[in-house]
Design a protein around this motif. Sequence first.
Motif, PDB file in Angstrom:
ATOM      1  N   MET A   1      -4.050  14.721  13.439  1.00 30.14           N
ATOM      2  CA  MET A   1      -4.589  14.300  12.151  1.00 30.14           C
ATOM      3  C   MET A   1      -4.420  12.784  12.007  1.00 30.14           C
ATOM      4  O   MET A   1      -3.355  12.249  12.296  1.00 30.14           O
ATOM      5  N   LYS A   2      -5.513  12.139  11.572  1.00 33.28           N
ATOM      6  CA  LYS A   2      -5.451  10.699  11.349  1.00 33.28           C
ATOM      7  C   LYS A   2      -5.602  10.437   9.848  1.00 33.28           C
ATOM      8  O   LYS A   2      -6.569  10.899   9.225  1.00 33.28           O
ATOM      9  N   ILE A   3      -4.636   9.702   9.282  1.00 27.91           N
ATOM     10  CA  ILE A   3      -4.627   9.444   7.844  1.00 27.91           C
ATOM     11  C   ILE A   3      -4.630   7.935   7.611  1.00 27.91           C
ATOM     12  O   ILE A   3      -3.820   7.205   8.195  1.00 27.91           O
ATOM     13  N   CYS A   4      -5.533   7.488   6.737  1.00 29.37           N
ATOM     14  CA  CYS A   4      -5.578   6.055   6.420  1.00 29.37           C
ATOM     15  C   CYS A   4      -5.389   5.834   4.922  1.00 29.37           C
ATOM     16  O   CYS A   4      -5.512   6.761   4.116  1.00 29.37           O
ATOM     17  N   ARG A   5      -5.042   4.587   4.594  1.00 27.49           N
ATOM     18  CA  ARG A   5      -5.043   4.138   3.200  1.00 27.49           C
ATOM     19  C   ARG A   5      -6.132   3.069   3.142  1.00 27.49           C
ATOM     20  O   ARG A   5      -6.228   2.234   4.043  1.00 27.49           O
ATOM     21  N   TYR A   6      -6.954   3.103   2.113  1.00 27.11           N
ATOM     22  CA  TYR A   6      -8.100   2.194   2.101  1.00 27.11           C
ATOM     23  C   TYR A   6      -8.533   1.835   0.679  1.00 27.11           C
ATOM     24  O   TYR A   6      -8.134   2.493  -0.292  1.00 27.11           O
ATOM     25  N   ASP A   7      -9.354   0.807   0.606  1.00 21.25           N
ATOM     26  CA  ASP A   7      -9.918   0.315  -0.658  1.00 21.25           C
ATOM     27  C   ASP A   7      -8.812   0.147  -1.709  1.00 21.25           C
ATOM     28  O   ASP A   7      -7.776  -0.417  -1.417  1.00 21.25           O
ATOM     29  N   ARG A  10      -6.693   4.242  -1.961  1.00 22.39           N
ATOM     30  CA  ARG A  10      -7.224   5.572  -1.677  1.00 22.39           C
ATOM     31  C   ARG A  10      -6.633   6.079  -0.354  1.00 22.39           C
ATOM     32  O   ARG A  10      -6.271   5.292   0.526  1.00 22.39           O
ATOM     33  N   ILE A  11      -6.516   7.396  -0.245  1.00 20.05           N
ATOM     34  CA  ILE A  11      -5.994   8.023   0.980  1.00 20.05           C
ATOM     35  C   ILE A  11      -7.160   8.752   1.655  1.00 20.05           C
ATOM     36  O   ILE A  11      -7.940   9.439   0.984  1.00 20.05           O
ATOM     37  N   GLY A  12      -7.265   8.587   2.975  1.00 22.69           N
ATOM     38  CA  GLY A  12      -8.393   9.181   3.682  1.00 22.69           C
ATOM     39  C   GLY A  12      -7.971   9.930   4.932  1.00 22.69           C
ATOM     40  O   GLY A  12      -6.975   9.602   5.572  1.00 22.69           O
ATOM     41  N   LEU A  13      -8.751  10.955   5.259  1.00 19.73           N
ATOM     42  CA  LEU A  13      -8.614  11.678   6.523  1.00 19.73           C
ATOM     43  C   LEU A  13      -9.690  11.125   7.453  1.00 19.73           C
ATOM     44  O   LEU A  13     -10.876  11.141   7.106  1.00 19.73           O
ATOM     45  N   ALA A 161       4.554  10.068  12.736  1.00 15.21           N
ATOM     46  CA  ALA A 161       3.255   9.522  13.144  1.00 15.21           C
ATOM     47  C   ALA A 161       3.458   8.253  13.949  1.00 15.21           C
ATOM     48  O   ALA A 161       4.554   7.671  13.977  1.00 15.21           O
ATOM     49  N   TYR A 162       2.375   7.845  14.592  1.00 16.08           N
ATOM     50  CA  TYR A 162       2.343   6.573  15.309  1.00 16.08           C
ATOM     51  C   TYR A 162       1.186   5.739  14.793  1.00 16.08           C
ATOM     52  O   TYR A 162       0.193   6.267  14.288  1.00 16.08           O
ATOM     53  N   THR A 163       1.315   4.436  14.933  1.00 16.74           N
ATOM     54  CA  THR A 163       0.234   3.536  14.584  1.00 16.74           C
ATOM     55  C   THR A 163       0.412   2.260  15.401  1.00 16.74           C
ATOM     56  O   THR A 163       1.317   2.156  16.223  1.00 16.74           O
ATOM     57  N   LEU A 164      -0.499   1.309  15.203  1.00 15.41           N
ATOM     58  CA  LEU A 164      -0.380   0.026  15.895  1.00 15.41           C
ATOM     59  C   LEU A 164       0.140  -1.023  14.924  1.00 15.41           C
ATOM     60  O   LEU A 164      -0.178  -0.998  13.734  1.00 15.41           O
ATOM     61  N   GLY A 165       0.926  -1.964  15.454  1.00 12.24           N
ATOM     62  CA  GLY A 165       1.432  -3.034  14.610  1.00 12.24           C
ATOM     63  C   GLY A 165       1.224  -4.386  15.255  1.00 12.24           C
ATOM     64  O   GLY A 165       1.190  -4.504  16.484  1.00 12.24           O
ATOM     65  N   LEU A 166       1.059  -5.381  14.410  1.00 10.00           N
ATOM     66  CA  LEU A 166       1.121  -6.764  14.869  1.00 10.00           C
ATOM     67  C   LEU A 166       2.355  -7.389  14.249  1.00 10.00           C
ATOM     68  O   LEU A 166       2.437  -7.528  13.023  1.00 10.00           O
ATOM     69  N   ASP A 167       3.332  -7.693  15.110  1.00  6.96           N
ATOM     70  CA  ASP A 167       4.563  -8.348  14.667  1.00  6.96           C
ATOM     71  C   ASP A 167       4.304  -9.852  14.758  1.00  6.96           C
ATOM     72  O   ASP A 167       4.660 -10.499  15.735  1.00  6.96           O
ATOM     73  N   MET A 168       3.643 -10.383  13.722  1.00  6.85           N
ATOM     74  CA  MET A 168       3.272 -11.804  13.751  1.00  6.85           C
ATOM     75  C   MET A 168       4.531 -12.661  13.621  1.00  6.85           C
ATOM     76  O   MET A 168       5.485 -12.294  12.929  1.00  6.85           O
ATOM     77  N   LEU A 192      -2.608   6.187  10.510  1.00  7.84           N
ATOM     78  CA  LEU A 192      -1.522   6.965  11.120  1.00  7.84           C
ATOM     79  C   LEU A 192      -2.129   8.062  11.988  1.00  7.84           C
ATOM     80  O   LEU A 192      -3.077   8.724  11.570  1.00  7.84           O
ATOM     81  N   VAL A 193      -1.568   8.257  13.174  1.00  8.15           N
ATOM     82  CA  VAL A 193      -1.908   9.417  14.003  1.00  8.15           C
ATOM     83  C   VAL A 193      -0.667  10.295  14.021  1.00  8.15           C
ATOM     84  O   VAL A 193       0.403   9.849  14.465  1.00  8.15           O
TER      85      VAL A 193
END
Length: 282
Positions: A1-7, A10-13, A161-168, A192-193
């Motif tokens: 399952m992939k879950i995002c936060r957007y706009d 909002r929470i999205g699948l 879950a796992y996700t990608l990060g940029l550690d700037m 998130l995956v």
Amino acid sequence: MKICRYDDDRIGLVQDDYVTDITALYRSIISNEETLGDKLIIHLADLRTRIQNASNLEKRPVSDVALKSPLKTPTKIIAAPVNFGRHIEEMQQQGLADGFEMDIRKAGLFLKATSALVGPSEGVALRFPDRRNDHEVELVAVIGKTGTNIPTQDALNYVAAYTLGLDMTVRGKEDRSFRKSIDSFAVLGPWLVTSDEISDTTNLDFSLSVNGEPRQQANTSDMVLGVAELIAFASTFYTLHPGDVIYTGSPAGVGPVHAGDTMYASAPSIGSMTVNVRNHSL
Ligand code: MN
């Protein structure tokens, strides 16, 4: 399952190239009680059940939404320094290692401010454009349940879950937590995956390019401490809470970015994200 936060919160699948709006489902299950951690992660299992029983939800192409950090209120962002051998070598060659311990077991981990979190749509803002500002693409593990002194062999059971990060990072002699906590210097995304979709954390490809030029190409098999070891190590110092984030360390290929640059981070098992760089304006 992939879950995002957007706009606007909002929470999205995420399925294929579409985002299904599950905001109403999410809001119907989150409680008002004050608990430590990120509510999306605290209620993830319940949310998954509700999604399976839902129908007639609105869908939009993922390219039409503004992706935000999938996590909003982790209690901490933990990060691993010097966790890839070839990155350690390049730090030494470029004079970035002076004064720093190069053995992660002795160096320990560090924390980034949670106020530095942004999603890909928000981009990275440089406050010190005259200094060297580097990208570090990293696999990020998201803790799913509270734990302390977690045994290595049990550690992956604590990952939601796992996700990608940029550690700037702005390079310099100051403490890591100071240089790496500038607003927008903790990018998370694209979504998130859930951990059930990642069968082997010790063999994950991930990469980053800047303006189309490849900079970092890596596999988690080259990590000094793997995901499980990092979780166990962190939990000897801190109690981990749902939504806590662990940036697992940068591979070789770190390099500077400037206003106008576009970073593209990708991992086949997670997804990809485009992140723009600009100068901070007061
Ligand atoms: Mn890093």
